[in-house]
Scaffold this motif. Sequence first.
Motif, PDB file in Angstrom:
ATOM      1  N   ILE A   7     -35.970  24.076  60.095  1.00 19.72           N
ATOM      2  CA  ILE A   7     -36.703  25.193  59.485  1.00 19.72           C
ATOM      3  C   ILE A   7     -35.956  25.685  58.250  1.00 19.72           C
ATOM      4  CG2 ILE A   7     -37.680  27.478  59.877  1.00 19.72           C
ATOM      5  CD1 ILE A   7     -37.300  26.946  62.889  1.00 19.72           C
ATOM      6  N   SER A  51     -38.959  30.026  54.913  1.00 18.99           N
ATOM      7  CA  SER A  51     -38.222  29.608  56.115  1.00 18.99           C
ATOM      8  C   SER A  51     -38.054  30.757  57.086  1.00 18.99           C
ATOM      9  CB  SER A  51     -36.816  29.130  55.745  1.00 18.99           C
ATOM     10  OG  SER A  51     -36.829  27.801  55.395  1.00 18.99           O
ATOM     11  N   GLY A  84     -36.653  25.432  53.773  1.00 20.23           N
ATOM     12  CA  GLY A  84     -36.526  26.472  52.758  1.00 20.23           C
ATOM     13  C   GLY A  84     -35.583  26.083  51.636  1.00 20.23           C
ATOM     14  N   ARG A 110     -36.636  30.029  50.382  1.00 24.01           N
ATOM     15  CA  ARG A 110     -35.947  30.352  51.626  1.00 24.01           C
ATOM     16  C   ARG A 110     -36.653  31.446  52.399  1.00 24.01           C
ATOM     17  NH1 ARG A 110     -29.953  30.835  49.644  1.00 24.01           N
ATOM     18  NH2 ARG A 110     -29.657  31.640  51.741  1.00 24.01           N
TER      19      ARG A 110
END
Lengths: 192, 563
Positions: B269, B282, B273, B279
């Motif tokens: 995950i 994410s 990102g 990010r």
Amino acid sequence: MKSHVIPALKITFFLLLLLAVAYPTLVWSIAKLSSGGGEGQTLKHKANTYYSNIGQSFTQDRYFWSRPSAVGYNAAGSAGSNKGPSNEDYLAEVRERMNTLLAQNPGISISEIPVDLITASGSGLDPHFSVQAAKVQVDRIARIRQLPKDKLLALIDTHTERPLWEMLGPEKINVLKLNIALDNLSGSQSVR
Amino acid sequence: MNTEIFGIVVMFIVSVLLAMPFGRYVAKVYNGERTRFDPIFNPLERIFFKLSNIDPRREMNWKQHMQAMLTINMLWFLLSMLILMTQGSLPLNPDNNPSMSADLAFNTSISFLVNCDLQHYSGESGLSYIGQLWLMFLQFVSAATGMAAVVVLFRAFRDRITSGLGNFYVYFVKSSTRILLPLSLILAVVLVFEGTPMTLAGKGTMLTLEGDTIQVSRGPAAAFVAIKHVGTNGGGFFGANSAHPFENPTYLTNLMEMVGQLIIPLAIIFAFGHFIRRRKLSWIIFGVMTAGFLILAVPNVLMEVQGNPAIAEMGVNNKLGAMEGKEIRIGAVASGFWSIVTTAISTGSVNAMHDSSMPLSGMNQLLAMMVNAFYGGCGVGLLNFFIYIILAVFISGLMVGRTPEFLGKKVEAREMKIAMIIALIHPFFILVGTGLATAFPAQGAATLNNPGFHGFSEILYEYTSSSANNGSGFEGLGDNTLWWNISTGIILILSRFLPIIGPIAIAGLMAQKKYIPESDGTLKTDTGTFGMMIFTVIVITAALSFFPALALGPIAEYFTITQ
């Protein structure tokens, strides 16, 4: 598709060498440095060697009984009972175990019986039981072995394994180690 | 009990804290950036590629990726059938275990190939050590396959307009060598020092203190158990899986195996990102997944701690919780927590027997697999989640009256059709399979270990576990029959490869589309509001599809024992 077959075959071969030969060989050689040398940890008592992680069936009255096992502590065929919580036959079996405990340990009350002594473990090879599982059997063992109760309680105390780093997980007692210590205790008493 | 609760809190926090930097590393690996392990792996991989006639610089489009993936998987399947059906006569078989029957080999091969590891045999008696080592190999490469697939998704959303999405073999090999192998090695070393065997010797014999002679199965377990968790595979070396005192000897190994299985799904995950330089997205994905995970895990732990009301009624000391099928060194708390981790992230290894879980704990385990995207398996978890994202984007788009788009790419009819099909096949396989097995009692009911509602749950669980490529089971089911081997085998293949091909196709198609720069009218996908939208889509999809089946199984059982 065809153009992928040869590369697939070849890369499979090389990865087999790395992942299924080199990697396990490396782990295997590191295991040689561990206690037990990767063959399974053992402990010696008198002439015998025991696997310390593998639970044993204890059903004789002079020993602390271990937990029930769905496979009779068969270390070549681990399994749990897989009984569902509402299964009537299963609940009858649990009740029967409870009654056996009551009959063999006169003087204890139902509320002293810990649930681990009447339920089967996941592997059928659980080497441990709870502190209460040991305590509830003290009267019986003291009577049969002619040992003072406080000595047995002290024995249980010294064999209680604290949670990991004193903070994580449950307390437990290795049944085999406790019973070996029990034999030693009886031995030293009778010598005196 | 407090130390037990603290134990699982530590397990979870350590996993997340390790996964964050590890995600950055994973992103670097797939991006071809320099890492400190290059001196070891660069030369090794160069030799591998050279000798295998693979040009690592050749870019593939999404279809070529899928061709490469399916070809090599087909090859492994054939090899696997060959090995499992002849293992009895091959070397490294000190316990003289027999070769597998064709239907069992079919089921086992597929099951390990697709990262499921449903096991219709017991390791002690069903496999030679060659068989075990081969399955260990499949555990590596099936995880690497899933991870190689998710990188295609990464690539599709990093580049503005592209059809070249990297090279399958590069992603696949790097996943094996630079991610799975080092983690497995670390875990395996911890395991051997804690007491997991790693030997080619056969069964040991011991005389018990009470004087019985028993045989003790051993084998090269440590190497196997490590990748079983790191690759979110879950197939046990021994029948009792990680409840077995050799596979999981101490609370420390339990903690390490837990971290080991969580780390890659979590890291993927974060890697996403880093890779696409968003990010915040994410964190939204992580937040939604974590919310879902905790909503399942916390009640599960509570119910296991409370224990079985039917046993409490007898008046015994029930402080330890539901101990049927559980080990003392692990305890009810860590077992309950593990049961949701393993079902949510598609590992399917067990440290307690799920068949003996409390009714609603069993339901939560089922729900975790029915959603199959609260973290999810190595690589494939994010692919499953991507489908939910597409659905959420589409619904939100309709609600605000705009063309749905995700990360600057329009989501149109073709992508939606694929997403819908993928979203629907999962309930389809589970419910149709369960329906059929229930309709033919000779195949279904006759193999059950428990009567009534719980028996129905056993059937439902088996198909859910197959379709989610999970591999855990309500193991009381007598599942080594022609019916179970073949029916779950077919579901396993379809439910593995379609949910990989579908999202990759969507990503591949979207990658080729024109990039639309963000404007005021763009639906922002990295906001909390959109996170809640995804969560709602997941809940509605799961609740509507599965509630009737759950009502017949675990929910009905719950009401019978609380009366």
